[in-house]
Write a protein that holds these residues in place. Structure first.
Motif, PDB file in Angstrom:
ATOM      1  N   LEU A 221       0.824  -1.214   0.000  1.00  0.00           N
ATOM      2  CA  LEU A 221       0.000   0.000   0.000  1.00  0.00           C
ATOM      3  C   LEU A 221       0.856   1.261   0.000  1.00  0.00           C
ATOM      4  O   LEU A 221       0.520   2.242  -0.671  1.00  0.00           O
ATOM      5  CB  LEU A 221      -0.936  -0.014   1.215  1.00  0.00           C
ATOM      6  CG  LEU A 221      -1.889   1.182   1.346  1.00  0.00           C
ATOM      7  CD1 LEU A 221      -2.758   1.309   0.106  1.00  0.00           C
ATOM      8  CD2 LEU A 221      -2.755   1.032   2.601  1.00  0.00           C
ATOM      9  N   GLU A 222       1.970   1.253   0.728  1.00  0.00           N
ATOM     10  CA  GLU A 222       2.809   2.451   0.803  1.00  0.00           C
ATOM     11  C   GLU A 222       3.342   2.833  -0.578  1.00  0.00           C
ATOM     12  O   GLU A 222       3.343   4.015  -0.955  1.00  0.00           O
ATOM     13  CB  GLU A 222       3.981   2.212   1.779  1.00  0.00           C
ATOM     14  CG  GLU A 222       3.603   2.154   3.242  1.00  0.00           C
ATOM     15  CD  GLU A 222       2.837   0.896   3.597  1.00  0.00           C
ATOM     16  OE1 GLU A 222       2.995  -0.129   2.870  1.00  0.00           O
ATOM     17  OE2 GLU A 222       2.054   0.916   4.567  1.00  0.00           O
TER      18      GLU A 222
ATOM     19  N   ILE B 181       0.424   4.235  -2.640  1.00  0.00           N
ATOM     20  CA  ILE B 181       0.076   5.603  -2.216  1.00  0.00           C
ATOM     21  C   ILE B 181       1.077   6.598  -2.789  1.00  0.00           C
ATOM     22  O   ILE B 181       0.712   7.675  -3.279  1.00  0.00           O
ATOM     23  CB  ILE B 181       0.038   5.699  -0.674  1.00  0.00           C
ATOM     24  CG1 ILE B 181      -1.161   4.919  -0.122  1.00  0.00           C
ATOM     25  CG2 ILE B 181      -0.039   7.159  -0.223  1.00  0.00           C
ATOM     26  CD1 ILE B 181      -1.180   4.827   1.387  1.00  0.00           C
TER      27      ILE B 181
ATOM     28  N   SER C  90       0.036   9.488  -5.507  1.00  0.00           N
ATOM     29  CA  SER C  90       0.143  10.894  -5.099  1.00  0.00           C
ATOM     30  C   SER C  90       0.686  11.779  -6.215  1.00  0.00           C
ATOM     31  O   SER C  90       0.572  13.006  -6.163  1.00  0.00           O
ATOM     32  CB  SER C  90       1.050  11.008  -3.866  1.00  0.00           C
ATOM     33  OG  SER C  90       2.384  10.650  -4.196  1.00  0.00           O
TER      34      SER C  90
ATOM     35  N   SER D 267     -12.113  -2.776   4.282  1.00  0.00           N
ATOM     36  CA  SER D 267     -10.683  -2.505   4.127  1.00  0.00           C
ATOM     37  C   SER D 267     -10.402  -1.823   2.800  1.00  0.00           C
ATOM     38  O   SER D 267      -9.575  -0.898   2.718  1.00  0.00           O
ATOM     39  CB  SER D 267      -9.899  -3.813   4.232  1.00  0.00           C
ATOM     40  OG  SER D 267      -8.521  -3.588   4.055  1.00  0.00           O
TER      41      SER D 267
ATOM     42  N   GLU E 169     -11.370   1.871   2.936  1.00  0.00           N
ATOM     43  CA  GLU E 169     -10.376   2.619   3.716  1.00  0.00           C
ATOM     44  C   GLU E 169      -9.104   2.836   2.895  1.00  0.00           C
ATOM     45  O   GLU E 169      -8.480   3.899   2.955  1.00  0.00           O
ATOM     46  CB  GLU E 169     -10.051   1.852   4.992  1.00  0.00           C
ATOM     47  CG  GLU E 169     -11.197   1.807   5.996  1.00  0.00           C
ATOM     48  CD  GLU E 169     -10.873   0.930   7.202  1.00  0.00           C
ATOM     49  OE1 GLU E 169      -9.708   0.457   7.280  1.00  0.00           O
ATOM     50  OE2 GLU E 169     -11.761   0.722   8.050  1.00  0.00           O
ATOM     51  N   THR E 170      -8.733   1.841   2.120  1.00  0.00           N
ATOM     52  CA  THR E 170      -7.536   1.949   1.283  1.00  0.00           C
ATOM     53  C   THR E 170      -7.706   3.031   0.221  1.00  0.00           C
ATOM     54  O   THR E 170      -6.800   3.842  -0.013  1.00  0.00           O
ATOM     55  CB  THR E 170      -7.239   0.600   0.610  1.00  0.00           C
ATOM     56  OG1 THR E 170      -6.993  -0.382   1.610  1.00  0.00           O
ATOM     57  CG2 THR E 170      -6.027   0.704  -0.308  1.00  0.00           C
TER      58      THR E 170
ATOM     59  N   GLN F  65      -9.542   5.604   0.426  1.00  0.00           N
ATOM     60  CA  GLN F  65      -9.478   6.895   1.106  1.00  0.00           C
ATOM     61  C   GLN F  65      -8.015   7.305   1.321  1.00  0.00           C
ATOM     62  O   GLN F  65      -7.653   8.478   1.131  1.00  0.00           O
ATOM     63  CB  GLN F  65     -10.207   6.822   2.447  1.00  0.00           C
ATOM     64  CG  GLN F  65     -10.430   8.182   3.095  1.00  0.00           C
ATOM     65  CD  GLN F  65     -11.374   8.111   4.276  1.00  0.00           C
ATOM     66  OE1 GLN F  65     -12.008   7.081   4.517  1.00  0.00           O
ATOM     67  NE2 GLN F  65     -11.475   9.203   5.016  1.00  0.00           N
ATOM     68  N   GLN F  66      -7.156   6.364   1.672  1.00  0.00           N
ATOM     69  CA  GLN F  66      -5.734   6.647   1.830  1.00  0.00           C
ATOM     70  C   GLN F  66      -5.088   7.030   0.501  1.00  0.00           C
ATOM     71  O   GLN F  66      -4.105   7.768   0.473  1.00  0.00           O
ATOM     72  CB  GLN F  66      -5.020   5.425   2.420  1.00  0.00           C
ATOM     73  CG  GLN F  66      -5.369   5.131   3.870  1.00  0.00           C
ATOM     74  CD  GLN F  66      -4.668   3.883   4.373  1.00  0.00           C
ATOM     75  OE1 GLN F  66      -5.141   2.762   4.197  1.00  0.00           O
ATOM     76  NE2 GLN F  66      -3.514   4.072   4.988  1.00  0.00           N
ATOM     77  N   LEU F  67      -5.656   6.525  -0.586  1.00  0.00           N
ATOM     78  CA  LEU F  67      -5.129   6.834  -1.915  1.00  0.00           C
ATOM     79  C   LEU F  67      -5.643   8.157  -2.464  1.00  0.00           C
ATOM     80  O   LEU F  67      -5.298   8.546  -3.575  1.00  0.00           O
ATOM     81  CB  LEU F  67      -5.491   5.706  -2.886  1.00  0.00           C
ATOM     82  CG  LEU F  67      -4.765   4.373  -2.661  1.00  0.00           C
ATOM     83  CD1 LEU F  67      -5.418   3.266  -3.474  1.00  0.00           C
ATOM     84  CD2 LEU F  67      -3.284   4.503  -3.025  1.00  0.00           C
TER      85      LEU F  67
END
Length: 614
Positions: A299-300, A303, A307, A394, A397-398, A400-402
């Motif tokens: 995921l990191e 992301i 970005s 999950s 939520e992922t 949203q982080q993206l």
């Protein structure tokens, strides 16, 4: 006073110094009192009018229908100077002072100066195209104009159908190529086949063999050198016609994650185009971004790759890339981000048992900057929500982080209402079509734009067919479905000017939504399966549902609305739909007014077509 004429205004700024001097020396001035009739329907007047001060109203001869309102530095009636007939009545609403440019001078400039003439084209599409061409000369990145030609691609190496692995290796070495094509006895169906037909034309009866394929066959699979090369070839072969834009090739490579395209001329293969050749011609790093997305193992990393998307949009927009090209490329990038997130969250053994859908503007491929999550999930019959619930929580939520915020209306896969088996989705579509309430209509509208981007994509096709079957020849259902397109007022004043306020105008409600939803309704009525609004418009025009001029104007108006909104979102670092009219230049404000009148006429046509009384 003619010496004070503002030559910096479009289209007079397109005249040469000599032509501007000629215009200025032939100007006269006229004064009209309030309520004076300036022009009446009939024989052409001998002047072009440019307002110095005051206000003029354009109406039908009986005064019942108002077409436009003219103020400081606006001009009329160009149409009569070109056609020879005045069609409408022009009346001074207050004491008015105007410049008069004699018709013979205007027509002379019109014939001598193509850029000047283009400004007065009544077709919004042709007019905007000419304005963009002038803009392109200044700041359009070279790569958008680059076409696929022999200077970029290499000749194709085509093996004999009975070639073996040894012969394929020898010929590729002699040819200096890392890939070759070979005729196949039958087409091999893959999950990519339908997409290839849709985006790159008919199927080619060839497979492609790369050096890696040969290495795997000989070293890993231990096939003998006499083994038929056909057996290790991959198909279908994605391709692009010679003369198409190289940018289109990049979009295909991005969307289908491939590194090579065949170049065709008609039905004949004439070359091969690889990723290195494409990247060497481009100054942007869009494909590099997609490779980072594809190679993200966690995921990191995803992301970090995601970005950089806004930076890519800014680069493309700043370099003058056409808005529709940006939409297509960013749509492909968005799909890859969301698909990769799905792969990271949902175990591989479940992928064949479910299908992830993106909805709304993302489903139509018309969203450029990241917006609210709009998605749904189809699961195979016999499976249930509880088997996917924690995974979908999950996944949301992922996203949203993206950078994809939650949908305020909860149209998301973490909401059980938007996760159903294929059978339950069919029942749901039937219920929504039967109810015809405002809520069910909008749910149908959302689902009609659905696009499958991950998992078992074939699960969506039966639902799409059912939706079109439910709405086809359903007069009452289509009337209710179309009604929201007429629900928001077009931001024009009584006199046909653009409404202005400190907050600007909501270009989504007043311009984008009426076009998108109106076209969506017509697509359902006429069994058009495309999700993208521009593709729907093109197909409606081909079926003679829309006249060509109407189709061109609707497409151009929609592109302009999206372009201006994007420009202000990037400049002002916001994501709302308010358009600051004052920040547009005079030509853009003129195009905005023209575009909003296109929307107004389209809404009137929709109301008549579907028998809707506002």
């Amino acid at each position: 006073m003619p010496d004070k004429f503002n030559m910096t205004l479009a289209p007079f700024d397109r005249l040469s110094e000599q032509q501007q001097a000629q215009l200025r020396s032939n100007l006269d001035v006229a004064y009209f009192r309030q309520s004076d009739t300036i022009l009446t329907p009939g024989k052409c007047d001998e002047n072009l009018y440019v307002l110095i001060k005051g206000a003029v109203e354009e109406t039908s001869d009986d005064g019942r229908e108002v077409f436009a309102h003219y103020a400081h530095e606006d001009m009329f009636d160009v149409r009569s100077l070109l056609d020879g007939t005045i069609k409408h009545r022009y009346t001074a609403l207050e004491d008015t002072l105007t410049y008069l440019l004699p018709r013979h001078i205007f027509l002379g400039l019109y014939k001598e100066n193509d850029d000047f003439a283009a400004y007065f084209d009544n077709n919004l599409s042709a007019r905007q195209q000419r304005i963009e061409q002038a803009h392109n000369q200044q700041n359009l990145a070279e790569f958008i104009l680059t076409k696929v030609d022999a200077a970029i691609y290499t000749p194709a190496l085509i093996l004999e159908p009975d070639a073996n692995l040894k012969q394929a290796t020898e010929q590729m070495q002699q040819h200096g190529s890392d890939a070759a094509l070979i005729a196949l006895p039958t087409y091999r169906h893959t999950n990519q086949q339908h997409a290839n037909q849709q985006h790159t034309g008919s199927q080619l009866p060839f497979g492609i063999i790369t050096r890696t394929d040969l290495l795997h066959a000989i070293a890993l699979d231990q096939q003998p050198l006499e083994y038929p090369a056909q057996q290790v070839a991959n198909s279908p072969v994605l391709h692009i016609p010679e003369g198409d834009y190289l940018f289109d090739a990049m979009i295909i490579m991005t969307r289908y994650k491939c590194k090579r395209l065949a170049v065709t001329q008609g039905q004949q293969i004439i070359g091969m185009l690889n990723l290195t050749q494409v990247l060497s011609a481009f100054s942007t790093h869009s494909h590099v971004l997609t490779l980072r997305i594809a190679n993200a193992d966690n995921l990191e990393e995803l992301i970090d790759a995601a970005s950089r998307q806004r930076e890519l949009v800014h680069t493309l927009q700043h370099n003058g890339i056409r808005t529709r090209f940006i939409m297509e490329l960013i749509s492909a990038v968005n799909e890859q981000i969301i698909e990769k997130a799905f792969e990271l969250i949902v175990p591989a053994h479940l992928h064949d048992h479910c299908c992830l859908l993106v909805l709304g503007s993302e489903g139509r491929g018309e969203q450029i900057l990241k917006t609210d999550q709009d998605n749904a999930l189809i699961i195979k019959d016999g499976l249930h929500w509880h088997q996917f619930g924690h995974l979908m929580d999950s996944f949301s939520e992922t996203l949203q982080q993206l950078g994809y915020p939650p949908c305020p209306g909860k149209v998301m896969v973490n909401n059980p209402k938007w996760v159903k088996s294929q059978l339950d989705w069919k029942k749901c579509l039937q219920q929504w079509a039967k109810e015809s309430s405002s809520s069910s209509v909008m749910k149908l509208a959302i689902f009609s734009d659905a696009q499958a981007i991950a998992g078992n994509k074939s699960l969506l096709e039966p639902l799409k067919r059912q939706l079109h079957t439910l709405m086809h020849n359903n007069g009452l259902g289509l009337m209710e479905f179309a009604r929201p397109a007429l629900g928001f007022a077009v931001p024009l004043t009584f006199f046909g000017q653009v409404k202005q306020s400190k907050q600007g105008i909501d270009i989504k409600q007043g311009g984008i939504f009426p076009i998108v939803h109106g076209i969506r309704t017509l697509a359902l009525e006429h069994q058009i399966l495309a999700s993208n609004t521009f593709e729907r418009i093109e197909q409606l025009q081909k079926q003679n549902i829309l006249e060509r001029l109407t189709a061109d104007n609707l497409s151009e108006a929609l592109k302009l609305f999206i372009k201006w909104r994007l420009s202000q979102q990037l400049t002002c670092q916001h994501s709302h739909n308010q358009l600051d009219v004052q920040s547009l230049n005079r030509s853009e404000r003129d195009l905005l007014r023209h575009s909003l009148h296109v929307v107004k006429k389209f809404k009137q046509w929709l109301g008549y077509h579907y028998q809707i009384r506002e």
